[in-house]
Design a protein around this motif. Structure first.
Motif, PDB file in Angstrom:
ATOM      1  N   PRO A  43       4.231   8.290 -12.144  1.00 49.48           N
ATOM      2  CA  PRO A  43       3.422   7.588 -13.151  1.00 49.48           C
ATOM      3  C   PRO A  43       2.715   6.376 -12.554  1.00 49.48           C
ATOM      4  O   PRO A  43       3.199   5.760 -11.605  1.00 49.48           O
ATOM      5  CB  PRO A  43       4.472   7.147 -14.187  1.00 49.48           C
ATOM      6  CG  PRO A  43       5.630   8.065 -13.984  1.00 49.48           C
ATOM      7  CD  PRO A  43       5.651   8.366 -12.517  1.00 49.48           C
ATOM      8  N   GLY A  44       1.551   6.070 -13.117  1.00 45.65           N
ATOM      9  CA  GLY A  44       0.828   4.870 -12.712  1.00 45.65           C
ATOM     10  C   GLY A  44      -0.251   5.084 -11.684  1.00 45.65           C
ATOM     11  O   GLY A  44      -1.091   4.208 -11.473  1.00 45.65           O
ATOM     12  N   GLY A  45      -0.242   6.235 -11.020  1.00 51.39           N
ATOM     13  CA  GLY A  45      -1.276   6.539 -10.044  1.00 51.39           C
ATOM     14  C   GLY A  45      -2.565   6.980 -10.718  1.00 51.39           C
ATOM     15  O   GLY A  45      -2.605   7.199 -11.937  1.00 51.39           O
ATOM     16  N   PRO A 187       5.496   6.652   4.677  1.00 48.07           N
ATOM     17  CA  PRO A 187       5.401   7.318   3.364  1.00 48.07           C
ATOM     18  C   PRO A 187       6.234   6.621   2.293  1.00 48.07           C
ATOM     19  O   PRO A 187       7.369   6.212   2.533  1.00 48.07           O
ATOM     20  CB  PRO A 187       5.951   8.722   3.656  1.00 48.07           C
ATOM     21  CG  PRO A 187       6.912   8.518   4.799  1.00 48.07           C
ATOM     22  CD  PRO A 187       6.342   7.396   5.624  1.00 48.07           C
ATOM     23  N   TYR A 188       5.642   6.495   1.104  1.00 48.48           N
ATOM     24  CA  TYR A 188       6.347   5.961  -0.063  1.00 48.48           C
ATOM     25  C   TYR A 188       6.406   7.054  -1.131  1.00 48.48           C
ATOM     26  O   TYR A 188       5.881   8.155  -0.941  1.00 48.48           O
ATOM     27  CB  TYR A 188       5.657   4.700  -0.577  1.00 48.48           C
ATOM     28  CG  TYR A 188       5.890   3.499   0.332  1.00 48.48           C
ATOM     29  CD1 TYR A 188       6.915   2.599   0.078  1.00 48.48           C
ATOM     30  CD2 TYR A 188       5.090   3.305   1.462  1.00 48.48           C
ATOM     31  CE1 TYR A 188       7.148   1.517   0.923  1.00 48.48           C
ATOM     32  CE2 TYR A 188       5.319   2.227   2.322  1.00 48.48           C
ATOM     33  CZ  TYR A 188       6.352   1.343   2.037  1.00 48.48           C
ATOM     34  OH  TYR A 188       6.588   0.282   2.875  1.00 48.48           O
ATOM     35  N   LYS A 189       7.034   6.748  -2.268  1.00 52.03           N
ATOM     36  CA  LYS A 189       7.248   7.760  -3.295  1.00 52.03           C
ATOM     37  C   LYS A 189       6.029   8.008  -4.169  1.00 52.03           C
ATOM     38  O   LYS A 189       6.012   8.919  -4.976  1.00 52.03           O
ATOM     39  CB  LYS A 189       8.438   7.383  -4.167  1.00 52.03           C
ATOM     40  CG  LYS A 189       9.772   7.442  -3.429  1.00 52.03           C
ATOM     41  CD  LYS A 189      10.929   7.109  -4.349  1.00 52.03           C
ATOM     42  CE  LYS A 189      12.259   7.203  -3.628  1.00 52.03           C
ATOM     43  NZ  LYS A 189      13.411   6.876  -4.514  1.00 52.03           N
ATOM     44  N   GLY A 190       5.003   7.185  -4.031  1.00 52.92           N
ATOM     45  CA  GLY A 190       3.810   7.358  -4.840  1.00 52.92           C
ATOM     46  C   GLY A 190       2.784   6.300  -4.510  1.00 52.92           C
ATOM     47  O   GLY A 190       3.028   5.382  -3.706  1.00 52.92           O
ATOM     48  N   THR A 191       1.619   6.418  -5.155  1.00 55.26           N
ATOM     49  CA  THR A 191       0.517   5.499  -4.884  1.00 55.26           C
ATOM     50  C   THR A 191       0.868   4.060  -5.241  1.00 55.26           C
ATOM     51  O   THR A 191       0.576   3.128  -4.478  1.00 55.26           O
ATOM     52  CB  THR A 191      -0.725   5.947  -5.668  1.00 55.26           C
ATOM     53  OG1 THR A 191      -1.085   7.256  -5.241  1.00 55.26           O
ATOM     54  CG2 THR A 191      -1.884   5.016  -5.421  1.00 55.26           C
ATOM     55  N   ALA A 192       1.479   3.863  -6.400  1.00 52.76           N
ATOM     56  CA  ALA A 192       1.815   2.502  -6.818  1.00 52.76           C
ATOM     57  C   ALA A 192       2.740   1.832  -5.816  1.00 52.76           C
ATOM     58  O   ALA A 192       2.570   0.646  -5.479  1.00 52.76           O
ATOM     59  CB  ALA A 192       2.451   2.531  -8.205  1.00 52.76           C
ATOM     60  N   ASP A 193       3.717   2.580  -5.310  1.00 57.56           N
ATOM     61  CA  ASP A 193       4.646   2.024  -4.322  1.00 57.56           C
ATOM     62  C   ASP A 193       3.928   1.690  -3.020  1.00 57.56           C
ATOM     63  O   ASP A 193       4.256   0.695  -2.354  1.00 57.56           O
ATOM     64  CB  ASP A 193       5.782   3.012  -4.053  1.00 57.56           C
ATOM     65  CG  ASP A 193       6.758   3.113  -5.210  1.00 57.56           C
ATOM     66  OD1 ASP A 193       6.718   2.237  -6.094  1.00 57.56           O
ATOM     67  OD2 ASP A 193       7.552   4.066  -5.237  1.00 57.56           O
ATOM     68  N   ALA A 194       2.958   2.535  -2.641  1.00 53.88           N
ATOM     69  CA  ALA A 194       2.210   2.286  -1.406  1.00 53.88           C
ATOM     70  C   ALA A 194       1.391   1.003  -1.511  1.00 53.88           C
ATOM     71  O   ALA A 194       1.353   0.191  -0.575  1.00 53.88           O
ATOM     72  CB  ALA A 194       1.309   3.481  -1.093  1.00 53.88           C
ATOM     73  N   GLN A 212      -6.806   2.118  -7.813  1.00 51.57           N
ATOM     74  CA  GLN A 212      -5.511   1.487  -7.571  1.00 51.57           C
ATOM     75  C   GLN A 212      -5.614   0.109  -6.925  1.00 51.57           C
ATOM     76  O   GLN A 212      -4.729  -0.726  -7.095  1.00 51.57           O
ATOM     77  CB  GLN A 212      -4.664   2.391  -6.660  1.00 51.57           C
ATOM     78  CG  GLN A 212      -4.243   3.688  -7.316  1.00 51.57           C
ATOM     79  CD  GLN A 212      -3.385   3.447  -8.540  1.00 51.57           C
ATOM     80  OE1 GLN A 212      -3.820   3.638  -9.674  1.00 51.57           O
ATOM     81  NE2 GLN A 212      -2.157   3.012  -8.335  1.00 51.57           N
ATOM     82  N   VAL A 213      -6.687  -0.113  -6.167  1.00 56.82           N
ATOM     83  CA  VAL A 213      -6.743  -1.353  -5.383  1.00 56.82           C
ATOM     84  C   VAL A 213      -7.794  -2.355  -5.844  1.00 56.82           C
ATOM     85  O   VAL A 213      -7.700  -3.542  -5.518  1.00 56.82           O
ATOM     86  CB  VAL A 213      -6.964  -1.030  -3.882  1.00 56.82           C
ATOM     87  CG1 VAL A 213      -5.785  -0.240  -3.334  1.00 56.82           C
ATOM     88  CG2 VAL A 213      -8.275  -0.277  -3.660  1.00 56.82           C
ATOM     89  N   VAL A 214      -8.801  -1.911  -6.603  1.00 51.74           N
ATOM     90  CA  VAL A 214      -9.852  -2.842  -7.037  1.00 51.74           C
ATOM     91  C   VAL A 214      -9.296  -4.010  -7.851  1.00 51.74           C
ATOM     92  O   VAL A 214      -9.697  -5.163  -7.631  1.00 51.74           O
ATOM     93  CB  VAL A 214     -10.971  -2.098  -7.796  1.00 51.74           C
ATOM     94  CG1 VAL A 214     -11.848  -3.079  -8.578  1.00 51.74           C
ATOM     95  CG2 VAL A 214     -11.837  -1.316  -6.813  1.00 51.74           C
ATOM     96  N   PRO A 215      -8.356  -3.781  -8.796  1.00 44.61           N
ATOM     97  CA  PRO A 215      -7.813  -4.939  -9.527  1.00 44.61           C
ATOM     98  C   PRO A 215      -7.175  -5.971  -8.600  1.00 44.61           C
ATOM     99  O   PRO A 215      -7.309  -7.183  -8.823  1.00 44.61           O
ATOM    100  CB  PRO A 215      -6.779  -4.304 -10.463  1.00 44.61           C
ATOM    101  CG  PRO A 215      -7.260  -2.914 -10.661  1.00 44.61           C
ATOM    102  CD  PRO A 215      -7.841  -2.513  -9.346  1.00 44.61           C
ATOM    103  N   GLN A 216      -6.495  -5.490  -7.559  1.00 48.74           N
ATOM    104  CA  GLN A 216      -5.865  -6.408  -6.607  1.00 48.74           C
ATOM    105  C   GLN A 216      -6.904  -7.090  -5.720  1.00 48.74           C
ATOM    106  O   GLN A 216      -6.721  -8.244  -5.305  1.00 48.74           O
ATOM    107  CB  GLN A 216      -4.845  -5.646  -5.743  1.00 48.74           C
ATOM    108  CG  GLN A 216      -3.824  -4.835  -6.511  1.00 48.74           C
ATOM    109  CD  GLN A 216      -2.876  -5.702  -7.330  1.00 48.74           C
ATOM    110  OE1 GLN A 216      -2.856  -6.928  -7.192  1.00 48.74           O
ATOM    111  NE2 GLN A 216      -2.105  -5.077  -8.200  1.00 48.74           N
TER     112      GLN A 216
END
Length: 328
Positions: A43-45, A187-194, A212-216
């Motif tokens: 979730p969250g990706g 490797p991580y478990k998902g995009t959010a973790d990465a 995923q990265v524009v807000p940051q």
């Protein structure tokens, strides 16, 4: 009771006629129960975000619940296989990525399904820009700095991925091939973790979806070094493409799309395509796409989407072989 050849022939004709009549009737009542859209990632990706937007709008349109179920693992293989083997009735669908349908068959040699043949294409739902980012206080000011550091100390520069064989992994591996460097891919478990790994300083780089990265980036927590597609992002107009940053042969993009199990009734497929195309024109979805850096889909019919899937599968077969990309 004895069955003659004539009796059996008549029964076969009757069965075929019944099936022909039943299919439109079934489609006319579709959906009359909960529809499930599977996301083969955490979730969250970005795939999950798009799936939930589409599900919410379809729920309103149909007056029938549409839920999203996450089945992550093995770069999307687990969730994809689940849908491929589900009943072909339109009640279990997959919000797929280019990786699910065009890449994994070239990375995993023992798949229990065919990503091209075992699904019914419905419609592409979004195009996805990717961005190379690093921490805001990173010494890397541009792509040339990354290449120089990686060449000075092979395997010392670290890059987070959402898992082996996922889009960030492929984007990073293509970078290694184009720049002739060796990164250390984590490797991580998902995009959010990465993304969180880069924010926390666990890794130095992330090749990830703009959504995923524009807000940051806007919040000053991440620094963009390059957009991975062939043109600059409207959300990041001052960020160069990878070609502009010094790697003219490099380009990477992703897409999402809705598919079901193979051999779904045409009437169901057509209804899904029509209704999905309609909700994707919703002003709320268009506004969110713009905020997230997602592009409007171009392959919005089953035929056009099937053509895109096959073309990308052929492209990735050649690319993965040439770049020696492996999932392990």
């Amino acid at each position: 009771m004895q069955f003659t050849r004539r009796t059996l022939a008549r029964a076969a004709v009757a069965a075929a006629a019944f099936a022909a009549l039943a299919a439109p009737a079934f489609a006319q009542g579709y959906p009359d129960k909960v529809v499930k859209i599977v996301v083969a990632f955490t979730p969250g990706g970005p795939t999950d975000v798009v799936a939930r937007m589409v599900a919410q709008k379809l729920s309103v349109k149909w007056g029938q619940q549409v839920i999203v179920e996450n089945k992550p693992g093995a770069a999307g293989v687990i969730g994809s296989e689940y849908v491929a083997k589900a009943p072909a009735d339109g009640y279990t669908l997959l919000m797929a990525t280019a990786g699910n349908l065009t890449v994994n068959q070239h990375l995993y040699k023992h798949l229990k399904f065919d990503p091209v043949k075992d699904f019914t294409p419905i419609a592409q739902t979004a195009g996805v820009d990717f961005v190379l980012v690093t921490q805001a206080n990173s010494p890397f000011k541009n792509v040339k700095d990354v290449i120089a550091a990686a060449k000075a100390k092979p395997d010392a520069v670290t890059s987070a991925t959402s898992g082996n064989g996922g889009a960030p992994h492929l984007a990073a591996a293509l970078f290694e091939d184009a720049a002739k460097v060796d990164l250390s891919l984590v490797p991580y478990k998902g995009t959010a973790d990465a993304v969180n790994a880069v924010l926390a300083g666990e890794t130095q780089l992330d090749f990830d979806a703009a959504s995923q990265v524009v807000p940051q980036i806007k919040g000053g927590k991440l620094k963009p070094l390059a957009v991975l597609g062939i043109k600059r992002s409207a959300l990041l107009p001052d960020v160069p493409t990878m070609a502009e940053a010094g790697l003219p042969a490099y380009k990477f993009s992703n897409w999402f799309g809705l598919v079901g199990p193979a051999h779904m009734p045409k009437q169901v497929t057509d209804k899904l395509q029509k209704d999905v195309a309609e909700v994707l024109k919703d002003s709320e979805i268009l506004a969110r796409y713009q905020i997230l850096g997602l592009q409007a889909p171009t392959a919005v019919t089953p035929a056009a989407f099937a053509k895109l899937i096959q073309a990308d599968a052929d492209k990735w077969a050649a690319t993965i072989q040439a770049a020696h990309i492996v999932a392990e």
